[in-house]
Motif scaffolding. Structure first.
Motif, PDB file in Angstrom:
ATOM      1  N   MET A 174     -22.003 -40.121   2.678  1.00 37.18           N
ATOM      2  CA  MET A 174     -22.455 -41.510   2.882  1.00 37.18           C
ATOM      3  C   MET A 174     -23.933 -41.650   2.548  1.00 37.18           C
ATOM      4  O   MET A 174     -24.354 -42.652   1.955  1.00 37.18           O
ATOM      5  N   SER A 175     -24.730 -40.661   2.894  1.00 31.10           N
ATOM      6  CA  SER A 175     -26.163 -40.701   2.589  1.00 31.10           C
ATOM      7  C   SER A 175     -26.399 -40.704   1.089  1.00 31.10           C
ATOM      8  O   SER A 175     -27.195 -41.492   0.576  1.00 31.10           O
ATOM      9  N   VAL A 176     -25.702 -39.845   0.367  1.00 28.60           N
ATOM     10  CA  VAL A 176     -25.868 -39.764  -1.082  1.00 28.60           C
ATOM     11  C   VAL A 176     -25.411 -41.069  -1.741  1.00 28.60           C
ATOM     12  O   VAL A 176     -26.067 -41.572  -2.663  1.00 28.60           O
ATOM     13  N   GLU A 177     -24.322 -41.637  -1.271  1.00 33.52           N
ATOM     14  CA  GLU A 177     -23.870 -42.925  -1.814  1.00 33.52           C
ATOM     15  C   GLU A 177     -24.910 -44.008  -1.568  1.00 33.52           C
ATOM     16  O   GLU A 177     -25.144 -44.869  -2.422  1.00 33.52           O
ATOM     17  N   TRP A 178     -25.565 -43.968  -0.424  1.00 33.49           N
ATOM     18  CA  TRP A 178     -26.628 -44.930  -0.110  1.00 33.49           C
ATOM     19  C   TRP A 178     -27.820 -44.727  -1.044  1.00 33.49           C
ATOM     20  O   TRP A 178     -28.413 -45.683  -1.516  1.00 33.49           O
ATOM     21  N   PHE A 179     -28.148 -43.474  -1.357  1.00 33.42           N
ATOM     22  CA  PHE A 179     -29.224 -43.193  -2.311  1.00 33.42           C
ATOM     23  C   PHE A 179     -28.908 -43.831  -3.665  1.00 33.42           C
ATOM     24  O   PHE A 179     -29.793 -44.329  -4.356  1.00 33.42           O
TER      25      PHE A 179
END
Length: 125
Positions: A66-71
């Protein structure tokens, strides 16, 4: 400055950090871990080449994804608080790695000390 010289400088910076730094590509594979990371995660080191999903439980891996997708959503999205390690009194963060054109190429995890006694100014002893 040549690419090799840049590499040596940046690797020197990462390796000199006292806290663990784990660098991953967008396939969630660890491409580099500094010496502190291999010590911190000694039960599973060496870390290089391993997929994160082999080292994390499903819930934590989901949070990393989820963090990488947000990036990926915005070039201004670059840092996520991941967790607090109460044993070492440090916070762990996930940060984006971007090329000069701001394209996301990977991410890394690192710590920030909460204990001010660990990072005294100009402590030369």
């Amino acid at each position: 400055m040549s690419d090799t010289e840049y590499f040596d400088f940046f690797k020197g910076i990462v390796d000199s950090e006292e806290g663990p730094i784990v660098i991953c590509n967008l396939d969630y594979r660890i491409v580099y871990a500094n010496p502190a990371a291999n010590t911190y995660y000694s039960t599973v080191s060496p870390l290089e080449g391993k997929l994160l999903e082999s080292l994390m439980d499903e819930e934590m891996m989901s949070k990393v994804v989820m963090s990488v997708e947000w990036f990926k959503e915005d070039k201004k999205n670059n840092k996520v608080y991941a967790l607090h390690d109460s044993k070492h009194n440090v916070d762990m963060y996930i940060l984006a790695i971007r090329k000069h054109n701001e394209k996301l190429i990977g991410f890394y995890g690192r710590r920030e000390d909460r204990n001010p006694d660990r990072g005294r100014q100009f402590d030369l002893d």
